[in-house]
Design an enzyme around this catalytic site. Structure first.
Site, PDB file in Angstrom:
ATOM      1  N   ASP A  52      33.556  29.540  54.668  1.00 55.02           N
ATOM      2  CA  ASP A  52      34.175  29.563  53.344  1.00 55.02           C
ATOM      3  C   ASP A  52      34.843  30.916  53.110  1.00 55.02           C
ATOM      4  O   ASP A  52      35.479  31.146  52.067  1.00 55.02           O
ATOM      5  CB  ASP A  52      33.196  29.178  52.222  1.00 55.02           C
ATOM      6  CG  ASP A  52      32.035  30.132  52.079  1.00 55.02           C
ATOM      7  OD1 ASP A  52      31.884  31.035  52.924  1.00 55.02           O
ATOM      8  OD2 ASP A  52      31.264  29.985  51.106  1.00 55.02           O
ATOM      9  N   SER A  53      34.763  31.809  54.108  1.00 54.68           N
ATOM     10  CA  SER A  53      35.578  33.027  54.105  1.00 54.68           C
ATOM     11  C   SER A  53      37.060  32.661  54.118  1.00 54.68           C
ATOM     12  O   SER A  53      37.909  33.528  53.888  1.00 54.68           O
ATOM     13  CB  SER A  53      35.245  33.911  55.315  1.00 54.68           C
ATOM     14  OG  SER A  53      35.299  33.153  56.510  1.00 54.68           O
ATOM     15  N   ASP A  91      31.101  25.264  56.690  1.00 50.98           N
ATOM     16  CA  ASP A  91      30.408  25.945  55.599  1.00 50.98           C
ATOM     17  C   ASP A  91      30.463  25.076  54.356  1.00 50.98           C
ATOM     18  O   ASP A  91      31.547  24.656  53.934  1.00 50.98           O
ATOM     19  CB  ASP A  91      31.180  27.239  55.289  1.00 50.98           C
ATOM     20  CG  ASP A  91      30.297  28.455  55.301  1.00 50.98           C
ATOM     21  OD1 ASP A  91      29.062  28.311  55.302  1.00 50.98           O
ATOM     22  OD2 ASP A  91      30.861  29.562  55.324  1.00 50.98           O
ATOM     23  N   LYS A 120      26.630  24.576  57.291  1.00 51.42           N
ATOM     24  CA  LYS A 120      25.924  25.832  57.015  1.00 51.42           C
ATOM     25  C   LYS A 120      25.754  25.974  55.504  1.00 51.42           C
ATOM     26  O   LYS A 120      26.683  25.725  54.741  1.00 51.42           O
ATOM     27  CB  LYS A 120      26.687  27.027  57.575  1.00 51.42           C
ATOM     28  CG  LYS A 120      26.013  28.369  57.249  1.00 51.42           C
ATOM     29  CD  LYS A 120      26.573  29.507  58.070  1.00 51.42           C
ATOM     30  CE  LYS A 120      27.849  30.098  57.551  1.00 51.42           C
ATOM     31  NZ  LYS A 120      27.795  30.615  56.168  1.00 51.42           N
ATOM     32  N   GLU A 122      23.944  28.569  52.401  1.00 51.90           N
ATOM     33  CA  GLU A 122      23.405  29.902  52.097  1.00 51.90           C
ATOM     34  C   GLU A 122      22.115  29.778  51.285  1.00 51.90           C
ATOM     35  O   GLU A 122      22.043  28.964  50.362  1.00 51.90           O
ATOM     36  CB  GLU A 122      24.420  30.715  51.288  1.00 51.90           C
ATOM     37  CG  GLU A 122      25.681  31.031  52.061  1.00 51.90           C
ATOM     38  CD  GLU A 122      26.661  31.892  51.265  1.00 51.90           C
ATOM     39  OE1 GLU A 122      26.311  32.374  50.177  1.00 51.90           O
ATOM     40  OE2 GLU A 122      27.795  32.071  51.760  1.00 51.90           O
ATOM     41  N   GLU A 189      23.415  38.054  57.713  1.00 50.60           N
ATOM     42  CA  GLU A 189      24.601  38.843  57.376  1.00 50.60           C
ATOM     43  C   GLU A 189      24.212  40.157  56.696  1.00 50.60           C
ATOM     44  O   GLU A 189      23.441  40.187  55.737  1.00 50.60           O
ATOM     45  CB  GLU A 189      25.526  38.030  56.445  1.00 50.60           C
ATOM     46  CG  GLU A 189      26.780  38.816  56.050  1.00 50.60           C
ATOM     47  CD  GLU A 189      27.882  37.978  55.441  1.00 50.60           C
ATOM     48  OE1 GLU A 189      27.767  36.734  55.404  1.00 50.60           O
ATOM     49  OE2 GLU A 189      28.881  38.577  54.998  1.00 50.60           O
TER      50      GLU A 189
HETATM   51  O1  KIV Z   1      32.260  32.181  55.671  1.00 51.42           O
HETATM   52  C1  KIV Z   1      32.061  32.797  56.713  1.00 51.42           C
HETATM   53  O2  KIV Z   1      32.973  33.183  57.450  1.00 51.42           O
HETATM   54  C2  KIV Z   1      30.684  33.107  57.071  1.00 51.42           C
HETATM   55  C3  KIV Z   1      30.460  34.072  58.172  1.00 51.42           C
HETATM   56  C4  KIV Z   1      30.686  35.436  57.661  1.00 51.42           C
HETATM   57  C5  KIV Z   1      29.122  33.927  58.780  1.00 51.42           C
HETATM   58  O3  KIV Z   1      29.781  32.626  56.445  1.00 51.42           O
END
Ligand code: KIV
Length: 277
Positions: A52-53, A91, A120, A122, A189
């Protein structure tokens, strides 16, 4: 679409977990589009994370909070199309799994339909029951502890986590809860190398570090950071392997110059009647 489970080299969830027991480092990078995913996959990256980056590096948003399911599913479909060997992990964006386990299942299912092979999430103990439900239903889950950007406002910024003994105990307890709930790996992280190594040693599942030192079982970076796409100094934990902002700026300026001066297109880059096609 990614060819899950096919090919002798295909990185599957069980194969990824076995890498830890074998002492083989796991290599992960983010990708958000088809051409990048294809390059990563052909270079032998083990895990392609549709992070989600994307909110930050694709959409220019200040936090990851504003990206939603529609954008993330769209990027996942593009990435999965470019990947044959790597494990594709999507994510889950903010509020797509926190409201209820039922919503988390429905949203995770959309990622799997788009070609992801795992999702993924959090968080630690607070999401353990949701993780358990997803895993029970056959959806592999990667955890994410330490700096969890979706909690940026509670954390008060993107600061180093697990600095005090109490925070380190909580990190370890959360990691154990996620492992018990069925996570197949956990991203750590922005935590100091020592607690990250301690968590890694305490778990049977692999940890994947980003700003968490060399003691993790694998490493992940945001693709745009390691390729130097932005004209800004990198974070301490990022090593730049290219300076793409320079390469692209130079190429685009050269093209503009060529068009304005009439050097492009030239005879070689044009069609002519006497060539017969
Ligand atoms: O969103 C993302 O790119 C991430 C990585 C930094 C692990 O969660």
């Amino acid at each position: 679409m990614s060819k899950a489970g096919t090919g002798p080299d295909k990185v599957t969830v069980p194969r990824l977990v076995r890498k830890k027991a074998r002492g083989e480092k796991i290599v992960a990078l983010t990708a958000y589009d088809y051409p990048s995913a294809r390059i990563l996959d052909r270079a032998g990256i083990d895990v392609v994370l549709v992070g989600d980056s994307a909110a930050n590096v694709v959409y220019g948003m200040a936090t990851t909070l504003a990206i939603g399911m529609e954008e993330m599913v769209y990027h996942t479909r593009a990435v999965a199309t470019g990947v044959e060997r790597a494990l594709v992990v999507a994510d889950m964006p903010f509020l797509s799994y926190q409201v209820s386990a039922a919503e988390a299942v429905a949203n995770a299912g959309r990622f799997l339909k788009a070609g992801a092979e795992a999702v993924k999430l959090e968080g630690g103990a607070a999401i353990a029951e949701t993780v358990r439900r997803l895993v029970e239903l056959g959806i592999p889950v990667m955890g994410h502890l330490g700096l969890t950007p979706q909690s940026v406002h509670r954390l008060g910024g993107y600061r180093l986590q697990a600095r005090t003994a109490e925070e380190q105990e909580r990190l370890l307890a959360d990691a154990r809860r996620l492992e018990e709930a069925g996570c197949f790996s956990i991203v750590l992280e922005k935590v100091p190398a020592e607690p990250a190594a301690r968590v890694t040693g305490a778990l049977a599942i692999p940890t994947i570090g980003i700003g968490a030192g060399p003691g993790c079982d694998g490493q992940v970076l945001v693709l745009h950071d390691m390729l130097g796409m932005f004209d800004e100094p990198p974070f301490k934990f990022v090593r730049r392997y290219a300076e793409l902002h320079e390469t692209m700026s130079r190429a685009v300026a050269e093209y503009a110059d060529d068009v304005r001066s009439g050097r492009f297109p030239d005879r070689d880059h044009s069609f002519h009647l006497d060539e017969g096609r």
